[in-house]
Design a protein around this motif. Sequence first.
Motif, mmCIF file in Angstrom:
data_model
loop_
_atom_site.group_PDB
_atom_site.id
_atom_site.type_symbol
_atom_site.label_atom_id
_atom_site.label_comp_id
_atom_site.label_asym_id
_atom_site.label_seq_id
_atom_site.Cartn_x
_atom_site.Cartn_y
_atom_site.Cartn_z
ATOM 1 N N PRO A 52 1.203 6.965 -7.565
ATOM 2 C CA PRO A 52 0.030 7.643 -6.996
ATOM 3 C C PRO A 52 -1.108 7.898 -7.976
ATOM 4 C CG PRO A 52 1.847 9.178 -7.235
ATOM 5 C CD PRO A 52 2.383 7.811 -7.547
ATOM 6 N N TYR A 104 -2.570 10.731 1.256
ATOM 7 C CA TYR A 104 -2.636 10.390 -0.165
ATOM 8 C C TYR A 104 -3.923 10.911 -0.806
ATOM 9 C CZ TYR A 104 -3.402 7.527 -4.300
ATOM 10 O OH TYR A 104 -3.691 7.110 -5.581
ATOM 11 N N MET A 126 1.122 4.072 -3.075
ATOM 12 C CA MET A 126 0.867 5.508 -2.854
ATOM 13 C C MET A 126 2.073 6.367 -3.197
ATOM 14 S SD MET A 126 -1.466 5.707 0.617
ATOM 15 C CE MET A 126 -0.318 4.826 1.693
ATOM 16 N N LEU A 128 4.277 11.164 2.536
ATOM 17 C CA LEU A 128 3.992 9.745 2.731
ATOM 18 C C LEU A 128 5.224 9.013 3.268
ATOM 19 C CD1 LEU A 128 1.838 9.080 -0.434
ATOM 20 C CD2 LEU A 128 1.058 8.980 1.946
ATOM 21 N N THR A 183 -3.982 2.025 -7.849
ATOM 22 C CA THR A 183 -3.637 2.651 -6.566
ATOM 23 C C THR A 183 -4.821 3.440 -6.028
ATOM 24 O OG1 THR A 183 -1.334 2.863 -7.280
ATOM 25 C CG2 THR A 183 -2.021 4.192 -5.387
ATOM 26 N N GLN A 184 -5.395 4.266 -6.898
ATOM 27 C CA GLN A 184 -6.510 5.103 -6.454
ATOM 28 C C GLN A 184 -7.704 4.266 -6.008
ATOM 29 O OE1 GLN A 184 -7.356 8.369 -9.119
ATOM 30 N NE2 GLN A 184 -5.180 8.664 -9.540
ATOM 31 N N PHE A 195 0.833 -1.205 0.000
ATOM 32 C CA PHE A 195 0.000 0.000 0.000
ATOM 33 C C PHE A 195 0.870 1.259 0.000
ATOM 34 C CE2 PHE A 195 -2.526 -3.257 2.366
ATOM 35 C CZ PHE A 195 -3.373 -3.552 1.321
ATOM 36 N N TRP A 196 1.917 1.240 0.814
ATOM 37 C CA TRP A 196 2.839 2.380 0.826
ATOM 38 C C TRP A 196 3.533 2.522 -0.528
ATOM 39 C CZ3 TRP A 196 2.511 6.023 4.240
ATOM 40 C CH2 TRP A 196 2.023 5.746 5.524
ATOM 41 N N MET A 254 -6.782 2.505 -2.612
ATOM 42 C CA MET A 254 -6.675 3.369 -1.444
ATOM 43 C C MET A 254 -7.968 4.133 -1.151
ATOM 44 S SD MET A 254 -3.890 2.245 -0.498
ATOM 45 C CE MET A 254 -3.960 3.092 1.063
ATOM 46 N N ARG A 255 -8.846 4.237 -2.114
ATOM 47 C CA ARG A 255 -10.153 4.854 -1.832
ATOM 48 C C ARG A 255 -11.063 3.894 -1.065
ATOM 49 N NH1 ARG A 255 -9.698 8.027 -7.071
ATOM 50 N NH2 ARG A 255 -9.479 10.152 -6.283
ATOM 51 N N ARG A 301 -3.047 7.015 4.184
ATOM 52 C CA ARG A 301 -4.183 6.990 3.256
ATOM 53 C C ARG A 301 -4.858 8.359 3.204
ATOM 54 N NH1 ARG A 301 -9.690 6.008 4.100
ATOM 55 N NH2 ARG A 301 -10.756 5.189 2.270
ATOM 56 N N THR A 314 2.528 14.491 -2.611
ATOM 57 C CA THR A 314 2.535 13.779 -1.327
ATOM 58 C C THR A 314 3.687 12.802 -1.093
ATOM 59 O OG1 THR A 314 1.089 12.063 -2.220
ATOM 60 C CG2 THR A 314 0.029 13.918 -1.081
#
Length: 148
Positions: free
Chosen positions: A21, A103, A17, A117, A26-27, A13-14, A30-31, A100, A113
């Motif tokens: 990004p 981001y 992001m 991050l 990714t979007q 996840f890191w 992470m959403r 999160r 970011t």
Amino acid sequence: QIFTLVNFAVLPFWALMIAAPKWEVTQKTMRSTWPILLCASMHLSMVAYGLSQPGSFEEFQFLATQGFVKLSAMQEMRQYPVFVSEEWAHVLAWDLFVGRYVYLDGLEKKVPTPHSLFFTFLLGPLGLTSHLVTRAIVTKDASSILRL
């Protein structure tokens, strides 16, 4: 081991992001709340495991009565591997939660970011502070530093 699993579970996840990004995957990832729920469930399993161990009630009682008021008590708790593992999972889950937020806020407000991050990953709250300062500078809105 769940400790090792928790450590490695947050890394993708890191990486997404920070390194990708703008990628749709990714979007979308992470959403959603599933990365946080995954980490929270691993944390819960560590807590449940810890509470099932002999002597855990006494350790928990000690933490609840002494650990939150005395530094020496927290230092003493570090001798218990289950406590250290549970606390580390706690930190990883919270840092990912904050990461999160950084981001998604950066995407929404078009604020870079990656540096924030990175700091959130390593230093937790300092990464959030970095993001709030960066956002205030980029958006030319100094008062935004006081809002999440």
